[in-house]
Every structure is written in structure tokens, then in C-alpha cells.
Design a protein around this motif. Sequence first.
Motif, PDB file in Angstrom:
ATOM      1  N   VAL A  46       0.857  -1.188   0.000  1.00 35.68           N
ATOM      2  CA  VAL A  46       0.000   0.000   0.000  1.00 35.68           C
ATOM      3  C   VAL A  46       0.892   1.237   0.000  1.00 35.68           C
ATOM      4  CG1 VAL A  46      -1.768   1.309   1.247  1.00 35.68           C
ATOM      5  CG2 VAL A  46      -1.826  -1.196   1.274  1.00 35.68           C
ATOM      6  N   PHE A  47       0.556   2.208  -0.842  1.00 35.23           N
ATOM      7  CA  PHE A  47       1.285   3.482  -0.880  1.00 35.23           C
ATOM      8  C   PHE A  47       0.264   4.617  -0.907  1.00 35.23           C
ATOM      9  CE2 PHE A  47       3.074   7.124  -3.129  1.00 35.23           C
ATOM     10  CZ  PHE A  47       4.269   7.319  -2.452  1.00 35.23           C
ATOM     11  N   ASP A  48       0.338   5.497   0.096  1.00 28.90           N
ATOM     12  CA  ASP A  48      -0.547   6.660   0.184  1.00 28.90           C
ATOM     13  C   ASP A  48       0.278   7.939   0.077  1.00 28.90           C
ATOM     14  OD1 ASP A  48      -2.582   4.912   0.629  1.00 28.90           O
ATOM     15  OD2 ASP A  48      -3.043   5.547   2.667  1.00 28.90           O
ATOM     16  N   LYS A  49      -0.138   8.827  -0.815  1.00 34.56           N
ATOM     17  CA  LYS A  49       0.497  10.130  -0.975  1.00 34.56           C
ATOM     18  C   LYS A  49      -0.465  11.193  -0.483  1.00 34.56           C
ATOM     19  CE  LYS A  49       3.825  12.846  -2.574  1.00 34.56           C
ATOM     20  NZ  LYS A  49       5.205  12.807  -2.032  1.00 34.56           N
ATOM     21  N   VAL A  50      -0.043  11.966   0.521  1.00 31.36           N
ATOM     22  CA  VAL A  50      -0.911  12.966   1.157  1.00 31.36           C
ATOM     23  C   VAL A  50      -0.476  14.361   0.735  1.00 31.36           C
ATOM     24  CG1 VAL A  50      -1.713  13.933   3.350  1.00 31.36           C
ATOM     25  CG2 VAL A  50      -1.325  11.453   3.132  1.00 31.36           C
ATOM     26  N   LEU A  66      -0.254 -15.970  10.790  1.00 36.04           N
ATOM     27  CA  LEU A  66       0.864 -15.096  11.147  1.00 36.04           C
ATOM     28  C   LEU A  66       1.043 -14.065  10.040  1.00 36.04           C
ATOM     29  CD1 LEU A  66       2.925 -15.108  13.548  1.00 36.04           C
ATOM     30  CD2 LEU A  66       4.533 -16.237  11.982  1.00 36.04           C
ATOM     31  N   ARG A  67       1.350 -12.841  10.440  1.00 36.52           N
ATOM     32  CA  ARG A  67       1.608 -11.778   9.464  1.00 36.52           C
ATOM     33  C   ARG A  67       2.779 -10.922   9.939  1.00 36.52           C
ATOM     34  NH1 ARG A  67      -1.925  -8.680   5.780  1.00 36.52           N
ATOM     35  NH2 ARG A  67      -0.915  -6.704   5.239  1.00 36.52           N
ATOM     36  N   TYR A  68       3.637 -10.579   8.999  1.00 34.95           N
ATOM     37  CA  TYR A  68       4.661  -9.571   9.271  1.00 34.95           C
ATOM     38  C   TYR A  68       4.385  -8.370   8.380  1.00 34.95           C
ATOM     39  CZ  TYR A  68       8.902  -6.933   9.826  1.00 34.95           C
ATOM     40  OH  TYR A  68       9.771  -5.910  10.089  1.00 34.95           O
ATOM     41  N   ASN A  69       4.463  -7.185   8.984  1.00 34.94           N
ATOM     42  CA  ASN A  69       4.151  -5.948   8.263  1.00 34.94           C
ATOM     43  C   ASN A  69       5.230  -4.908   8.535  1.00 34.94           C
ATOM     44  OD1 ASN A  69       1.062  -5.379   7.105  1.00 34.94           O
ATOM     45  ND2 ASN A  69       2.399  -3.577   7.169  1.00 34.94           N
ATOM     46  N   GLN A  70       5.744  -4.309   7.473  1.00 35.15           N
ATOM     47  CA  GLN A  70       6.657  -3.181   7.586  1.00 35.15           C
ATOM     48  C   GLN A  70       5.909  -1.924   7.181  1.00 35.15           C
ATOM     49  OE1 GLN A  70       9.669  -3.823   8.721  1.00 35.15           O
ATOM     50  NE2 GLN A  70      10.684  -1.824   8.603  1.00 35.15           N
ATOM     51  N   TYR A  71       6.010  -0.871   7.989  1.00 34.49           N
ATOM     52  CA  TYR A  71       5.356   0.390   7.637  1.00 34.49           C
ATOM     53  C   TYR A  71       6.393   1.510   7.635  1.00 34.49           C
ATOM     54  CZ  TYR A  71       5.176   0.801  12.779  1.00 34.49           C
ATOM     55  OH  TYR A  71       5.498   0.831  14.107  1.00 34.49           O
ATOM     56  N   ILE A  72       6.244   2.401   6.666  1.00 37.33           N
ATOM     57  CA  ILE A  72       7.219   3.464   6.428  1.00 37.33           C
ATOM     58  C   ILE A  72       6.478   4.780   6.247  1.00 37.33           C
ATOM     59  CG2 ILE A  72       9.081   4.266   4.905  1.00 37.33           C
ATOM     60  CD1 ILE A  72       9.280   1.280   3.960  1.00 37.33           C
ATOM     61  N   ALA A  92       3.272  14.341   2.799  1.00 35.87           N
ATOM     62  CA  ALA A  92       3.767  13.085   3.355  1.00 35.87           C
ATOM     63  C   ALA A  92       3.392  11.903   2.478  1.00 35.87           C
ATOM     64  CB  ALA A  92       3.195  12.891   4.767  1.00 35.87           C
ATOM     65  N   ASP A  93       4.088  10.798   2.724  1.00 38.74           N
ATOM     66  CA  ASP A  93       3.678   9.521   2.147  1.00 38.74           C
ATOM     67  C   ASP A  93       3.788   8.444   3.212  1.00 38.74           C
ATOM     68  OD1 ASP A  93       6.403   8.097   1.874  1.00 38.74           O
ATOM     69  OD2 ASP A  93       6.764   9.941   0.745  1.00 38.74           O
ATOM     70  N   TRP A  94       2.953   7.426   3.046  1.00 43.32           N
ATOM     71  CA  TRP A  94       2.873   6.312   3.993  1.00 43.32           C
ATOM     72  C   TRP A  94       2.838   5.022   3.207  1.00 43.32           C
ATOM     73  CZ3 TRP A  94      -0.853   2.480   4.890  1.00 43.32           C
ATOM     74  CH2 TRP A  94      -0.786   1.811   6.118  1.00 43.32           C
ATOM     75  N   GLN A  95       3.669   4.049   3.609  1.00 48.70           N
ATOM     76  CA  GLN A  95       3.732   2.774   2.904  1.00 48.70           C
ATOM     77  C   GLN A  95       3.546   1.617   3.882  1.00 48.70           C
ATOM     78  OE1 GLN A  95       7.020   2.534  -0.166  1.00 48.70           O
ATOM     79  NE2 GLN A  95       7.677   4.389   0.901  1.00 48.70           N
ATOM     80  N   SER A  96       2.950   0.562   3.369  1.00 53.11           N
ATOM     81  CA  SER A  96       2.767  -0.649   4.159  1.00 53.11           C
ATOM     82  C   SER A  96       3.087  -1.845   3.269  1.00 53.11           C
ATOM     83  CB  SER A  96       1.326  -0.751   4.669  1.00 53.11           C
ATOM     84  OG  SER A  96       1.068  -2.019   5.243  1.00 53.11           O
ATOM     85  N   ILE A  97       3.939  -2.744   3.777  1.00 49.63           N
ATOM     86  CA  ILE A  97       4.319  -3.958   3.054  1.00 49.63           C
ATOM     87  C   ILE A  97       4.061  -5.134   3.983  1.00 49.63           C
ATOM     88  CG2 ILE A  97       6.161  -5.151   1.810  1.00 49.63           C
ATOM     89  CD1 ILE A  97       7.579  -2.315   1.792  1.00 49.63           C
ATOM     90  N   GLY A  98       3.201  -6.058   3.566  1.00 41.33           N
ATOM     91  CA  GLY A  98       2.837  -7.156   4.450  1.00 41.33           C
ATOM     92  C   GLY A  98       2.842  -8.499   3.748  1.00 41.33           C
TER      93      GLY A  98
END
Length: 743
Positions: free
Chosen positions: A393-397, A446-452, A421-427
Motif C-alpha cells: 500500500v502506498f498513500d500520498k498525502v 501469522l503476518r509480518y508488516n513493515q510500515y514506512i 507526506a507519504d505512507w507505505q505498508s508492506i505485508g
Amino acid sequence: MQFFNYLDLTKMKRIYTIILFVFSGIIYSQTEQDTIKVTTLDEVVVATKWKQKKEDLPYKIASISKEAIELQNPQTAADLLSVSGKVFIQKSQQGGGSPMIRGFATNRLLYTVDGVRMNTAIFRGGNIQNVISLDGFAMENVEVLFGPNSVIYGSDAIGGVMSFQTVKPKFSTNENTSVSGNVFSRFSSANDEKTGHFDVQLGWKKWASYTSISYNDFGDLRMGTHGPNEYLKTYYVVPNFDGSDEVLTNENALVQKPSAYTQYNVTQKVRFAPNENWDFQYGFHYSETSDYSRYDRHLRMRNGLPRYAEWNYGPQKWMMNALEISNFAKGNLYDEMTIRFAYQNFEESRISRNLNNVNREIRIEKVDAYSFNIDFNKKIGTKNKLFYGVEYVFDKVNSEGIDEDITSGVQVEGPARYPQADWQSIGIYLNDQYTITDKVLLSAGLRYNQYILNAEFDTTFYPFPFTEAKLNDGALTGSLGVVYKPSNSWVLSSNVSTAFRSPNVDDVGKVFDSEPGSVVVPNPNLKAEYAYNVDFNIAKVFGSNFKLDLSTYYTWLEDALVRRDYTLNGSSQIMYDGELSQVQAIQNAAKATVYGVQFGVEAKLSKDFVFSTDLNFQKGEEELDNGEKSPSRHAAPFFGVSRLTFTHEKLELQIYTQYSAKKDYEDLPEEERGKPEIYAIDGNGNPYSPGWYTLNLKTDYKFNKTFNVTAGLENITDQRYRPYSSGLVAPGRNFIVGVRAKF
């Protein structure tokens, strides 16, 4: 029944003990010829992204069918959710609706549309209205998944997931082109609603199309006659463009001025299946409202006069383009695969001006949201079924501030609500469903998620001690559930799960006035909050005409992202909007707990009559800044709905009551005590939320295969009530009539 105005839980327990006792006697006095099976435990749901039997899942899911939507005739998608009887809806204005589920709300709940995440990086902790962008007429079914589900859905899925499935285009069953559709018109008296809808489906052997257009025109909403006088709207403001606004007496204090707005929705879906192994679907969705007033802000006073001459949300716009590709060719890696690409564009704005002030503040937010999901399921042997996938997921604000002089029309740059800003999620996730025996099923995930997150702050208007914020962190969540089916009529299940919510742009970078005398400023030093949950569920069918289900749950939240007092450059107060205000910021500063019970009954009383009821009890506490405990803001009071439905040939008739218990001043959260303008006043002069009930009647009569008429009378006794935490008073007595033509 006057005591319902001050409904308490003890009285409700007594009432429902009597009701269930009486109806139990009616049920088992029926002859064998009159008993008809009304419900089973093997309903198929898709809220988990795949078609699965509800009885195989260790958590609770509620479904709202298209037939229920047509009978109830909800005005908005927020009202549609309340049809379930299990979702509490808060409204700050008529153009809104913020769901509360199991003590959680706003950005601790997740919305999905056709499997695509709707939540963005600016979903806030305060009440959000994005659900009204959805078109209830275009829904095939709606499902609510209760409790944490971050394993499948990632961030925000703490209190639950609301899954909206729009109509899937249907292929022709023969060589001819199939054509079908609906034309619908509706009127409601409480807000002079005028709604029109048209949809058409075209089907060929390999291609299909669905087109839907809806338009709503809502006037100012009228409240009920019987209830607290504090809710009456005795005045309204007429804005002028010379800075001298007029405060006038409201000729009818039952009419909530200003609360009117309009909205339209367009949906276009195209489906292509070249063969039995592939299915392509493209969906275009667009929604836009007019400007609409935030009604609760028009209740705020300053120096004996209304604080605001204007407080409007600008047009709320939502657009989604989504491509879904499904492959059903069984192979080594999967039996089914679904790929989803989506682009969404969100636009919202806030327009406010103080009374007799020439400066109008305009704050505009736009979000471009891109998402990619690929999900697989694979059956291994006879006992194992794997569900796994990845998500990006990539959000540009983009946020803009404008200050306008209303006398000259001159606009200059003003402070923005958010940083750029921008916000990213990789899961990545894996869920295994293992059949131990014919009666026992185990599931684990089980889930692993990286958020930036990257944000750049403009210090032109506020002297922030930083110019940027960067977050890059991970979250690990899991679930373990068991389902036990001792017979075809019993299902017992339990689930232990964790969930997370990563800090978003709203948490890290927002500047806004939360309440009179307080201002929230950015805080770049945040981390994810985590929820831990355990629930138990029982569903039992007695014979073929009585079903009971019961769910209990306990959730605790750690490192909760909450608003707390803060300092900016060493100062605890700053000037904001012309007022010396306490500085606050979102911080990982609290723990919270929520527990509750959900109870449901469905009973076939005879060949034509069905009785059902849903009851919801939840209680929550959160930690305050001083270490003391406060009731949780989003734990709604006890609420429920009971329905008696009569169906015979062409007629369906339903009598039902909705109700909610009161919240005394002692039970109000600290944050709510600071909003006396939206509450009734008790004998000690303190704000509180009275209990309430409504009696309602809905009917649907089908003249033939082409024409049917739906009609209803809501709030028959014309109660004046305001659902807990709402700024808007609910509709008074409301007559609804709708006419539908099918072709």
C-alpha cells in the motif's frame, strides 16, 4: 413506556427475560406442520477474502443481505451498517456516520470495498465519515468481521472489518444478451429526502457489465417531539459577506439548521471470463457530496453567541479504480489466486469562520492511494487448507491551507492541516486451516508488516522544532483459533488474536483544534499500538425453528495512540485561531481494555412469523495522563434491536424496536464531559446521555415481478433522542415510501 427515555441495563434484562420466555412458549406450541427451517449454521461468507463457511471460522461475522437492505431502506451506507443490529453509529452531522464496534471506532476499524482497503493515511482517531461515500444501492452484500484481524488485513483491523461487496456483473445463461435492472425512487418526511436510483446489467457469454447511478437530496433534519429540551435548536446563523453575521431565532426548534446536503454515486463494473479458469473484473466507483455543515460545531457558544458563522465540510469526493484477476487452475502453488490492483483518490476539506470575522479558513486534503494484493488458497491433502498472500500500500498525502478575506475575496496561503507526506505498508501473511477430526477444526495465522512514513513540515506558520519525520518499523501479529462442532446443530469456537495499528500521517503530523481551548500539534516520535484479544462463540440451532448465538470477548490495547497534553518549544500553550490554547499531541501514552457480550436469537414462530433480536453490551476503560482510569470513548452503551417479521405471498411486514441504554455523567469519558453542548443535563447540572427507544414499521409489497412498493414509519412515538456521542439529534417520526420497477 415513558421509562425508556431513561433506559438502564437492569430494566432491559428484565424485559428481555420476559420476552424470551413468552416467545419460547410460542415456538414450542407450534404444530409440526408450521415449523419451517429459517436458519442454518453453514452460511457462506467472503469477509476473509475467500468464500468460506461461517461455521468453520473461529470468530464472529454478521451478514447484511441485499433483501434486508431493500426492506429497511437505509438512507446512507452508515445507516446500512446499523441494519445488522450489531454496529452502533455516531453522527456529528447528517452527512456522516462513524461506526463503533466492540468498543473501537474510527481508525481502529477497517473498511474494504470488493476486497480493497479503503482506510488511508489520514483516517483519524476522531469520528470519520468516509463510509457515506459508498452506495447502498450498489451492494450485493455487506459483512462485518468482529474483533482483531490484522493477519489478513494488516494495520487498523483492531475492532473489526467492514467488508462491502458491490454487485458482480452476471453472464448470460444462453446465447442471447441478458438485460436486467432497477429504477427506484424514495421519499422520507423527516428530512424531505428525495432519492433516485437506476442500475442496469448486461450479460453475454464471456462479458458482463453493471452500471449504477444514485442521487440523494436531504433537507434539514427534523428531530422528535418528546425528549430533552437541551436538544432543541432555537437559533441559527445567517452568514453575511461583510463580517456582520446574523443570529436568528429558529421558527421551528425541532429542525436542525443547517444539516442539509446532497450526494451522487456512480458505479461501473465490467467482467470478462475467457474460460472457466480465469475471471477479470474492473470496477470504477465515484462519489461526491455537496458542502455539508458539521452540525455539532454550530452548537458551540462563545461569549453568549454562536462561535461559528460557518463550519462546513467541503465536497467529500472518493474515486476508486480496481482490477481483480482470479485464476482457478489448480497447481502446485495454489488452487485459487486473486490479484487486486487499485487506485483511489480521496478529497475532503474543512471550511470555517468565526462569527463576525472576515477571515475564512479553508483546509483541503487529498490522498492518492495505491494498493496491490495477491492472495492464494491451497488445499493440501484432505485436512489442510492454506491461505497466504502479500500486500503493498502506498498513500500520498497533499494538504493545503488557504485563508480568505470574505469581503474582498482575496486568498492567501494559510497553515495546512497535514505535512506533505507519504505512507507505505508492506505485508506478508500465512493462515492455515487444519481439520483435526470431523468435529474439530484448528486455524492459525501469522503476518509480518513493515510500515514506512516520510513527512515534511512547513514551519512558516508554526515554529515546530523539526522539519521532517521518518518512521520505518515492523509489526508481527498472529492468531490461533479452534472450532468444535459436536453435532450439526452446535458450533463452539474460540480465537486468540493480536492486531496492530501503525502511526499514520494524521497521528504524526496533524494540526487542528480538538475542542475549545485545545490544539493538537505534530509528534514525530510514535510507534505502533497493539491489541490482544480473546473471544468465545457459541451458536446452537434447536430443531428447525430456533437459533441462538452468543459471543464474549476481551481486548486490551497497549501503547495506545491517544491525545495527551504536550509542549511545543517548551510552551504548554500557544495562540491558535485567536485563542490561547493548551498544546496537545498524539502519543503512545495509554493502555485500554474492552470487554463485552453479543447475544442473538432468531425464531420461527409459525409459517409466516419470525422473531429476532440482537443485544450488545460493551464496557471499556482507558488510562488517563494522571494514571487514573476513564470509560472508553468508543464503548457505546448497551444497545440492540428486536424484530417481528411477517411474510406471506407478496407481502413482507416488519415491526421492530431499537434501543440504547443511558450513560450517566459518572460513566461518560473525560473527553465527552468536555462537550456539554451535545448532551442532556442531569439534576446536578452535569451532561449525560439519556437512554432511548424507537418503535418502527417497515413493509414491502410486490405487485408482480416488475413493481414493488416499500414503505415505513420510523420512530412512531416521535422520540427526541441523540445517540451516544453524536452531535446530531436522530430523526423524529419519519414516513418513508419507495417505488421500485425491475426489468
